[in-house]
Design a protein around this motif. Structure first.
Motif, PDB file in Angstrom:
ATOM      1  N   ARG A  21       0.720  -1.142  -0.058  1.00 48.48           N
ATOM      2  CA  ARG A  21       0.062  -0.035  -0.007  1.00 48.48           C
ATOM      3  C   ARG A  21       0.809   1.306   0.100  1.00 48.48           C
ATOM      4  N   LEU A  22       2.281   1.074   0.146  1.00 48.07           N
ATOM      5  CA  LEU A  22       2.994   2.287  -0.294  1.00 48.07           C
ATOM      6  C   LEU A  22       2.848   3.020  -1.641  1.00 48.07           C
ATOM      7  N   PRO A  23       3.378   4.122  -1.874  1.00 46.27           N
ATOM      8  CA  PRO A  23       3.238   4.727  -3.071  1.00 46.27           C
ATOM      9  C   PRO A  23       4.277   3.893  -4.023  1.00 46.27           C
ATOM     10  N   ASP A  24       5.290   3.283  -3.484  1.00 47.82           N
ATOM     11  CA  ASP A  24       6.132   2.216  -4.209  1.00 47.82           C
ATOM     12  C   ASP A  24       6.273   1.039  -3.665  1.00 47.82           C
ATOM     13  N   PRO A  25       5.390  -0.026  -4.006  1.00 46.70           N
ATOM     14  CA  PRO A  25       5.213  -1.305  -3.320  1.00 46.70           C
ATOM     15  C   PRO A  25       6.525  -1.933  -3.423  1.00 46.70           C
ATOM     16  N   ALA A  26       7.243  -1.843  -4.251  1.00 46.60           N
ATOM     17  CA  ALA A  26       8.573  -2.551  -4.403  1.00 46.60           C
ATOM     18  C   ALA A  26       9.967  -1.941  -3.753  1.00 46.60           C
ATOM     19  N   TRP A  27       9.465  -0.985  -2.857  1.00 45.07           N
ATOM     20  CA  TRP A  27      10.642   0.003  -2.451  1.00 45.07           C
ATOM     21  C   TRP A  27      11.288  -0.824  -1.470  1.00 45.07           C
TER      22      TRP A  27
END
Length: 287
Positions: free
Chosen positions: A218-224
């Motif tokens: 659910r983060l702006p960049d899920p792969a972060w």
């Protein structure tokens, strides 16, 4: 009750955001765009203490002592999000998380067994302690280095608090608690086998929302997270060994027997499982 003791201990160690963070030492030349974006992701991830606290309070209605401790844990974890956001507000305001981005990580977790959840979050604190230490080494900018070192120390103290509740659980529940802790300890110490970083924010927690039911998804960049660990802060096998070693050392003390490897932990888990299925089966004594 453990809450009064833990309150006193953590109160003594509490830091002040205005006085104990060296804001005046900020050096803009030592903060890259890439590094600043990772601070935003960590701030949002820390905000997920909100739904975790809601889960703990829901699933521990019969334990007012532990629920009271949540008042400390929730305060300090939200403070982690706040200090990272304050850093961005002062020095990179264009990256400050929006209220919508923060709210996106607030969703309901499915009910889960109390003992397993307690161990899961203990392991999460052990892992996060090392993640933040590694992040502090990666950063060169003095203020954020200090912040990550401070957060790491908090996470280590939180792990110690959870450990006290785990010891209490063994006193009350015996092998049922030992089996639950061994089961989750084996899972959380096996990141290499799982081929992904194992932490409460990266595990599926709501079947109805799958696959969008991890905090990281659910983060702006899920792969972060994987990128941060593998390519940016370089959380390598040496760092991972510190996580695994920390879990095994604490379980050794908790179980009062040497647990030096994952294989030994797995054998003990099987013994405990057998003892619960067959009351006459007793785990081998510590040697």
């Amino acid at each position: 009750m453990l809450y009064p003791e833990l309150f006193a201990q953590l109160e003594k160690a509490r830091w002040n955001m205005a006085q104990d963070i060296p804001w005046s030492q900020f050096d803009a030349d030592k903060l890259s765009e890439e590094q600043a974006k990772t601070i935003k992701m960590n701030a949002i991830t820390e905000w997920a203490a909100l739904p975790a606290t809601e889960m703990f309070l829901r699933d521990n209605r019969d334990d007012s002592d532990f629920s009271a401790f949540m008042s400390i844990w929730f305060y300090e974890e939200q403070k982690h999000a706040l200090v990272l956001m304050e850093y961005l507000r002062r020095f990179r305001p264009e990256l400050l998380p929006s209220e919508e981005e923060l709210h996106a990580v607030r969703f309901e977790f499915d009910p889960a067994p109390q003992l397993e959840t307690l161990m899961l979050h203990f392991c999460g604190e052990v892992r996060l302690t090392q993640w933040y230490r590694c992040a502090a080494d990666w950063h060169q900018e003095p203020v954020i280095k200090h912040i990550y070192k401070t957060l790491s120390q908090d996470e280590a103290r939180h792990g110690g608090a959870y450990l006290k509740y785990m010891k209490r659980a063994i006193e009350r529940c015996g092998n049922e608690a030992r089996a639950a802790f061994a089961k989750i300890g084996l899972l959380m110490a096996s990141s290499a086998r799982a081929n992904k970083p194992l932490h409460p924010t990266n595990l599926h927690v709501n079947e109805s929302l799958f696959p969008n039911d991890t905090v990281q998804s659910r983060l702006p960049d899920p792969a972060w997270l994987e990128e941060w660990l593998s390519r940016q802060i370089h959380f390598d096998d040496t760092w991972e060994a510190r996580v695994v070693g920390g879990i095994l050392r604490n379980l050794s003390n908790l179980f009062e027997r040497p647990i030096e490897t994952i294989q030994v932990l797995n054998r003990y888990r099987k013994e405990l499982t057998a003892s619960l299925k067959e009351p006459n089966v007793v785990p081998n004594p510590a040697v």
